[in-house]
Design a protein around this motif. Sequence first.
Motif: not given
Length: 140
Positions: A37-40, A44-50, A83-90, A92-96
């Motif tokens: 998981i990559l976390v910028p 206080h960022i929850s969307e890539v567009a931010e 990116t999902l963010g439905n449970v964790v708002k921060q 984060h990008v899953h790389v699987v």
Amino acid sequence: MNDFNLDQRLDADTFPLGDLPLCRVLLMNDARYPWVILVPRQNHISEVAELSEADQAQLWREATQLGSVMKTLFEGDKLNIATLGNVVKQLHVHVVVRKHEDATWPAPVWGNGSAEPYALELLASLRDQLIAHIDRLAFD
């Protein structure tokens, strides 16, 4: 990026591997899949567009370069980046890395079965391999 705070759930479910120019790299504690998981490192960022446009591009570079290394290292059949963010708002990008014979192929890994925590020996070996490759990634 000095006072970066990691979401408590991400902290509880992962092991830190290191930092790339933008993101903290975390290993998901689920031995069924090679999964990071990559976390910028921005609060206080929850969307890539931010993210700024430059940081959006950097996020994609980090996800794709690390994903390519992982797919080769773990001999994967498919690479999932999301990116999902439905449970964790921060943000984060899953790389699987997925394999045809993995526990849930072809279904998604998210919400599918229970995580299988790493045995300590396997965790140590996997962390060492990933850290060595993360250290070798070059970002211009």
